[in-house]
Scaffold this motif. Sequence first.
Motif, PDB file in Angstrom:
ATOM      1  N   LYS A 183      -7.775  -6.115  -2.849  1.00 55.67           N
ATOM      2  CA  LYS A 183      -7.907  -7.215  -3.916  1.00 55.67           C
ATOM      3  C   LYS A 183      -6.934  -8.211  -4.000  1.00 55.67           C
ATOM      4  O   LYS A 183      -7.072  -9.408  -4.184  1.00 55.67           O
ATOM      5  N   ILE A 184      -5.734  -7.702  -3.715  1.00 53.76           N
ATOM      6  CA  ILE A 184      -4.635  -8.616  -3.791  1.00 53.76           C
ATOM      7  C   ILE A 184      -4.260  -9.505  -2.307  1.00 53.76           C
ATOM      8  O   ILE A 184      -4.201 -10.605  -2.562  1.00 53.76           O
ATOM      9  N   GLN A 234      -6.355   4.664  -5.107  1.00 51.96           N
ATOM     10  CA  GLN A 234      -7.066   3.301  -5.159  1.00 51.96           C
ATOM     11  C   GLN A 234      -5.998   2.548  -4.267  1.00 51.96           C
ATOM     12  O   GLN A 234      -6.306   1.138  -4.452  1.00 51.96           O
ATOM     13  N   ALA A 235      -4.967   3.076  -3.859  1.00 52.43           N
ATOM     14  CA  ALA A 235      -4.002   1.968  -2.964  1.00 52.43           C
ATOM     15  C   ALA A 235      -4.813   1.083  -2.005  1.00 52.43           C
ATOM     16  O   ALA A 235      -4.633  -0.140  -2.118  1.00 52.43           O
ATOM     17  N   LEU A 243       2.386   1.985  -3.559  1.00 59.15           N
ATOM     18  CA  LEU A 243       1.245   2.549  -4.552  1.00 59.15           C
ATOM     19  C   LEU A 243       1.124   3.979  -4.295  1.00 59.15           C
ATOM     20  O   LEU A 243       0.486   4.726  -4.887  1.00 59.15           O
ATOM     21  N   ARG A 303       0.930  -1.296  -0.011  1.00 56.03           N
ATOM     22  CA  ARG A 303       0.040   0.033   0.099  1.00 56.03           C
ATOM     23  C   ARG A 303       0.936   1.134  -0.028  1.00 56.03           C
ATOM     24  O   ARG A 303       0.570   2.230  -0.650  1.00 56.03           O
ATOM     25  N   ALA A 348      -8.004  -0.105  -1.966  1.00 57.94           N
ATOM     26  CA  ALA A 348      -8.911  -1.053  -2.676  1.00 57.94           C
ATOM     27  C   ALA A 348      -7.981  -2.095  -3.493  1.00 57.94           C
ATOM     28  O   ALA A 348      -8.187  -3.086  -3.427  1.00 57.94           O
ATOM     29  N   ILE A 349      -7.026  -1.466  -4.206  1.00 63.61           N
ATOM     30  CA  ILE A 349      -6.025  -2.434  -4.873  1.00 63.61           C
ATOM     31  C   ILE A 349      -5.403  -3.385  -3.852  1.00 63.61           C
ATOM     32  O   ILE A 349      -5.434  -4.751  -4.210  1.00 63.61           O
ATOM     33  N   THR A 350      -5.112  -3.007  -2.766  1.00 64.30           N
ATOM     34  CA  THR A 350      -4.334  -3.851  -1.868  1.00 64.30           C
ATOM     35  C   THR A 350      -5.264  -4.817  -1.362  1.00 64.30           C
ATOM     36  O   THR A 350      -5.106  -6.119  -0.931  1.00 64.30           O
ATOM     37  N   LEU A 407      -3.094   6.287  -8.478  1.00 67.64           N
ATOM     38  CA  LEU A 407      -3.011   5.075  -7.661  1.00 67.64           C
ATOM     39  C   LEU A 407      -2.964   5.361  -6.107  1.00 67.64           C
ATOM     40  O   LEU A 407      -3.343   4.504  -5.158  1.00 67.64           O
TER      41      LEU A 407
END
Length: 393
Positions: free
Chosen positions: A375-376, A368-369, A327, A324, A371-373, A365
Motif C-alpha cells: 500500500k505504501i 500484514q507486513a 513491521l 517490511r 500488504a501494508i508495504t 503487523l
Amino acid sequence: MHMEIPSLLAAGLILLGIFSLGFLSIKIKFPNVILYIIFGIILAGALHHNELLHFASEIGIVLLFFLLGLEFNISRLSGIARKIWPAGLLDVALNLGIVMVICYFFDLDLFTSFLIGGVAYATSSSITAKLLDDTGRMANREAEYILGILIFEDLVAPIVVAVLMGITTGGDFTSIDFLILFGKIIALTVGAILLSKTLFKKFEAFLDKISDEDFKIALLVGIALAYGGLALYLGLSEVLGAFLAGMMLAEMSKIEKVEHTVHPVKNLFLPTFFIYFGTTVEFGEGVPMVSFLVVLLIWSVVAKILVGVIGGRMYGLSNRVSFRAGLSICARGEFSVVIASLATGVIKVFAGVYIILAAFIGMVLFQQAPAITNKIYGKPKKKKKNLKVPGVY
C-alpha cells in the motif's frame, strides 16, 4: 477448593488443545501462536509454574533455534555479523535507551526504567522465527537481516538479565562481571566453531550409517539440548546455545537429513512454549499506568520499524524490503518474560500486560507486513523479459 490435575491428564489435554487450536487457526486463517498464548492465559490458574509444561516448552524453543542454526554455516554467519552490528547498536539505542528516557518522564526510578527498557528491547525470537517459517517468508530477502537482528539481541539480552539479577540480589554488577559474561559468550561460540571443524567434520557420513530413525532422533535432539543446556549452565540463553549447536552441523552438504528427523519433534513441542508463555502473564486486578502503557506500545512499534527502515538500509536492503522487515520484528516474547519475572508488584503486572499486547500487535503487523508495504510502496513490478521474435527488429 483446589484440585491437583495429574500430569498425564494435563499433558493429554494440552496436546488435544494444541490440535484443536491449530485446526481452528487453519479454518479461520488466524495465527495459531496467538491462540496458543490465549489458551495459556485461560489455563494459567491450573498450569502456572507447571514443571512438565515448562520443560516441554524449553525443548520446543531449543529445537526451533537448532534448526535455524542449520541454515547458517560459519562463513555465512561471519558475513552477517560484519554487516549487522550497526543495526544492532541502533536497536539497543532506540528500544532500550529511548524507553529509559520515556520512563524518566513518567517519574520512574533508574532501576525500574532499566527493567522496563529490557522488557521492551528484544524482539521475540521464537514468535518471529515461527511466523517466518509458517508464512513461507524464510526465503525472502529480509529474512537474513531479521535473523541477524534476533541473534544480536540474543547476545545483548543475557547481559541485561545478568545486570538486573545482580542488582535485585543485592550484589554489584561490576565491569569484571560484564567481562566474564562476555567471555562466556565468546567461549561458547568458539567451542561451537572448533567442534564444527573437528568432531562434526565427518558427521554426515556417520549419520548415514545409522539406519534406525529412533537413534537419530536421540542423537540429534541430544546434541541440541546438550549445547542449549550448556549455555544455561554458563548463565547464558539456551536459544543462543541451540543456534550454535545447529551451526555446528551446518557444514553438512545435505542438512535436510537432520531437518527431516528433528522437524516432527520440534512441531510437537514448540506450541507448548507459547502456552507456557501465556500462563506466566498475570493481569492482576487491572491494568496499571494505562497512559504510560499506550505511549510505550506506540514507541515500541515505531522503534522497531525504524530499526527495520534505517538498519535495513545499513545492511544493504532496499527501502521496500527494509520497511517490511521493520513491521516484522515488533513482537516481544521470551526474553521480555524472563526480565519481567525480576519485577515485583505493580511493575510486574504492567510488564505482563505490555508483553501480551506487544506480542499480539507484533504478530498482526507481521501477518500484514506485505500488504501494508504494498500500500505504501505499491505492488512490486514484475520484470519483463526482453523477448525478440526472429526476423522482427
